[in-house]
Motif scaffolding. Structure first.
Motif, PDB file in Angstrom:
ATOM      1  N   SER A 254     145.107  61.180 -16.868  1.00 11.47           N
ATOM      2  CA  SER A 254     145.409  60.470 -15.832  1.00 11.47           C
ATOM      3  C   SER A 254     145.546  61.058 -14.436  1.00 11.47           C
ATOM      4  O   SER A 254     145.966  60.767 -13.287  1.00 11.47           O
ATOM      5  N   GLY A 255     145.319  62.491 -14.556  1.00 15.15           N
ATOM      6  CA  GLY A 255     145.860  63.216 -13.337  1.00 15.15           C
ATOM      7  C   GLY A 255     144.560  63.065 -12.277  1.00 15.15           C
ATOM      8  O   GLY A 255     143.438  62.771 -12.585  1.00 15.15           O
ATOM      9  N   PRO A 256     144.865  63.833 -11.274  1.00 16.22           N
ATOM     10  CA  PRO A 256     143.960  63.839  -9.943  1.00 16.22           C
ATOM     11  C   PRO A 256     142.605  64.661 -10.428  1.00 16.22           C
ATOM     12  O   PRO A 256     141.634  64.539  -9.922  1.00 16.22           O
ATOM     13  N   GLU A 257     142.863  65.630 -11.475  1.00 11.49           N
ATOM     14  CA  GLU A 257     141.568  66.178 -11.841  1.00 11.49           C
ATOM     15  C   GLU A 257     140.683  65.470 -12.363  1.00 11.49           C
ATOM     16  O   GLU A 257     139.392  65.690 -12.363  1.00 11.49           O
ATOM     17  N   ARG A 258     140.913  64.081 -12.448  1.00  9.08           N
ATOM     18  CA  ARG A 258     139.928  63.194 -13.292  1.00  9.08           C
ATOM     19  C   ARG A 258     138.919  62.520 -12.066  1.00  9.08           C
ATOM     20  O   ARG A 258     137.995  61.841 -12.516  1.00  9.08           O
ATOM     21  N   PHE A 259     139.300  62.805 -10.691  1.00  6.53           N
ATOM     22  CA  PHE A 259     138.301  62.088  -9.749  1.00  6.53           C
ATOM     23  C   PHE A 259     138.037  63.273  -8.748  1.00  6.53           C
ATOM     24  O   PHE A 259     137.429  63.043  -7.626  1.00  6.53           O
ATOM     25  N   LEU A 260     138.698  64.650  -8.909  1.00  3.67           N
ATOM     26  CA  LEU A 260     138.408  65.511  -7.762  1.00  3.67           C
ATOM     27  C   LEU A 260     137.743  66.768  -8.197  1.00  3.67           C
ATOM     28  O   LEU A 260     137.765  67.667  -7.723  1.00  3.67           O
ATOM     29  N   GLU A 261     137.047  66.649  -9.362  1.00  4.23           N
ATOM     30  CA  GLU A 261     136.364  67.501 -10.005  1.00  4.23           C
ATOM     31  C   GLU A 261     135.177  68.019  -9.053  1.00  4.23           C
ATOM     32  O   GLU A 261     134.676  69.365  -8.785  1.00  4.23           O
ATOM     33  N   THR A 262     134.555  67.096  -8.399  1.00  6.58           N
ATOM     34  CA  THR A 262     133.331  67.388  -7.555  1.00  6.58           C
ATOM     35  C   THR A 262     133.530  67.082  -6.017  1.00  6.58           C
ATOM     36  O   THR A 262     132.764  66.830  -5.311  1.00  6.58           O
ATOM     37  N   PHE A 263     134.893  67.013  -5.762  1.00  3.90           N
ATOM     38  CA  PHE A 263     135.309  66.553  -4.669  1.00  3.90           C
ATOM     39  C   PHE A 263     134.796  68.041  -3.477  1.00  3.90           C
ATOM     40  O   PHE A 263     134.646  67.496  -2.426  1.00  3.90           O
ATOM     41  N   GLY A 264     134.508  69.027  -3.992  1.00  2.00           N
ATOM     42  CA  GLY A 264     133.935  69.915  -3.062  1.00  2.00           C
ATOM     43  C   GLY A 264     132.515  69.537  -2.598  1.00  2.00           C
ATOM     44  O   GLY A 264     132.097  70.052  -1.504  1.00  2.00           O
ATOM     45  N   ALA A 265     131.948  68.837  -3.233  1.00  2.00           N
ATOM     46  CA  ALA A 265     130.800  68.030  -2.673  1.00  2.00           C
ATOM     47  C   ALA A 265     130.949  67.468  -1.468  1.00  2.00           C
ATOM     48  O   ALA A 265     130.104  67.234  -0.562  1.00  2.00           O
ATOM     49  N   MET A 266     131.826  66.622  -1.581  1.00  2.00           N
ATOM     50  CA  MET A 266     132.377  65.914  -0.431  1.00  2.00           C
ATOM     51  C   MET A 266     132.785  66.771   0.846  1.00  2.00           C
ATOM     52  O   MET A 266     132.212  66.639   1.900  1.00  2.00           O
ATOM     53  N   LEU A 365     131.742  66.416 -17.118  1.00  2.00           N
ATOM     54  CA  LEU A 365     132.762  65.584 -17.198  1.00  2.00           C
ATOM     55  C   LEU A 365     132.697  64.545 -18.095  1.00  2.00           C
ATOM     56  O   LEU A 365     133.499  64.059 -18.332  1.00  2.00           O
ATOM     57  N   THR A 366     131.666  64.257 -18.544  1.00  2.00           N
ATOM     58  CA  THR A 366     131.516  63.103 -19.808  1.00  2.00           C
ATOM     59  C   THR A 366     132.133  63.451 -20.690  1.00  2.00           C
ATOM     60  O   THR A 366     132.732  62.715 -21.548  1.00  2.00           O
TER      61      THR A 366
END
Length: 386
Positions: A254-266, A365-366
């Motif tokens: 449930s943590g932020p790591e579940r939607f920030l793993e590829t945030f570096g691309a952003m 990530l899958t």
């Protein structure tokens, strides 16, 4: 249908925003001092150890734990802010992150007192790295199908079998592993699994790193050949670990790591297109940011439930499922957006290098934290659909 979903609109209090700025200042200092490079493809073991000691000195490991075990009894929301800032800054948190997020809370709740007294202070000091031994070859995220065995012997247990996709096992000091101690029954397929604290330096353990397509060795296969554990290393109830395992996964999923793993691309994308006013670009970026904001609100809500002592297994699974799908799609979405621009408007080479890294990272990530199929099965069960 019995719908039990609940995402309360939790807002981070003002003191969390003060903490956020403190963490940002700390991270800038770490980069300036050369402790880590936020643009590096991966971080060396010495770097993650050095960083863990610095974080420990700030009191940010085990910050939500009871004081009797070295914690500060701060809130899950404060921990959430620290984790979020670390992830966005690509800080080398690998040394302590798993232990702080889920292994430590599991030990606090289920482990024997000698284990708590010995191991929890090591975690808080940034000196003990944990990995999670759940998935196995040929069974993946179906934990009911676990075949790695723990056999009772005089004074303890003997472990035999294998675990796979075990993140960080090549550097870990401990594993919380799920092992079969008896066979499931016809009435209860969940019966027969027991959790153990495994000393990763024990005789009979072999760790084989698995190189991912982006060149990073993060996953591992772990083989157990007659590994001995004393009785005190049993975590919780023998044959009844399923409930505590699902509780542990609520922390993991449930943590932020579940939607920030590829945030570096952003971030690479925003740097590349800085100063442009293309409305198509702005519309696409706005849509992605709105989706990110929605997932973050859901994730913060789960942190609030954990703070209240609840076990939001279904809600955590939804956050993980949505986050994985979004995280994996992000590099492709950004490629589509940037294709609308002329090449001479942005730094092509730097952007391509970062996008290549995150595109190659996305498939993993899958696997981590449970596959999409398993997660959706948990959600269906939570909604009373199966």
């Amino acid at each position: 249908m019995n719908v039990a979903l609940r995402f309360d609109p939790v807002r981070l209090p003002d003191h969390c925003q003060d903490l956020r700025q403190e963490v940002r200042d700390f991270l800038r200092e770490q980069v300036v001092q050369g402790v880590y490079d936020p643009t590096a493809r991966s971080h060396g073991y010495e770097d993650i150890c050095r960083f863990a000691k610095a974080v420990s000195e700030r009191g940010w490991i085990g910050m939500a734990w009871p004081r009797e075990y070295g914690g500060q009894e701060r809130s899950f929301l404060e921990r959430y802010v620290v984790s979020e800032e670390m992830l966005v800054a690509r800080a080398p948190t690998r040394r302590y992150f798993v232990a702080d997020r889920q292994s430590g809370p599991t030990l606090i709740r289920y482990a024997s007192e000698p284990i708590k007294q010995r191991v929890l202070p090591q975690i808080i000091a940034g000196e003990a790295m944990f990995c999670i031994g759940m998935s196995e070859p040929n069974s993946g995220s179906d934990l009911f199908a676990a075949q790695a065995k723990a056999t009772k012997v005089d004074g303890g247990w003997r472990l035999n079998g294998a675990k796979i996709w075990t993140t960080g096992a090549q550097h870990a000091d401990y594993m919380i592993g799920l092992f079969r101690t008896s066979q499931p029954t016809s009435e209860n397929r969940r019966h027969g699994l027991t959790s153990f604290l495994v000393d990763m330096h024990a005789d009979g353990i072999k760790v084989s790193p698995i190189e991912m397509i982006n060149g990073v060795m993060e996953f591992n296969e772990v083989l157990f050949d007659d590994v001995f554990l004393p009785d005190e290393n049993v975590i919780g109830e023998i044959d009844g670990a399923w409930k505590q395992a699902t509780s542990e996964l609520a922390y993991e999923r449930s943590g932020p790591e579940r939607f920030l793993e590829t945030f570096g691309a952003m971030r690479a994308f925003l740097t590349a297109v800085e100063g442009t006013d293309d409305t198509r670009l702005q519309e696409g970026l706005g849509r992605l940011i709105a989706q990110l904001h929605t997932m973050r609100r859901m994730s913060v809500s789960v942190a609030g439930m954990l703070e209240a002592g609840r076990e939001p297994v279904t809600e955590a699974s939804i956050v993980k499922d949505l986050g994985t799908v979004w995280d994996q799609a992000l590099p492709k979405e950004l490629r589509t957006l940037i294709s609308l621009m002329e090449y001479d408007q942005y730094d092509v080479q730097a952007y391509r290098e970062r996008m290549d890294f995150y595109t190659r990272m996305a498939p993993k990530l899958t696997i981590q934290g449970g596959t999409t199929e398993i997660l959706r099965g948990i959600v269906a069960r939570g909604l009373g659909l199966r």
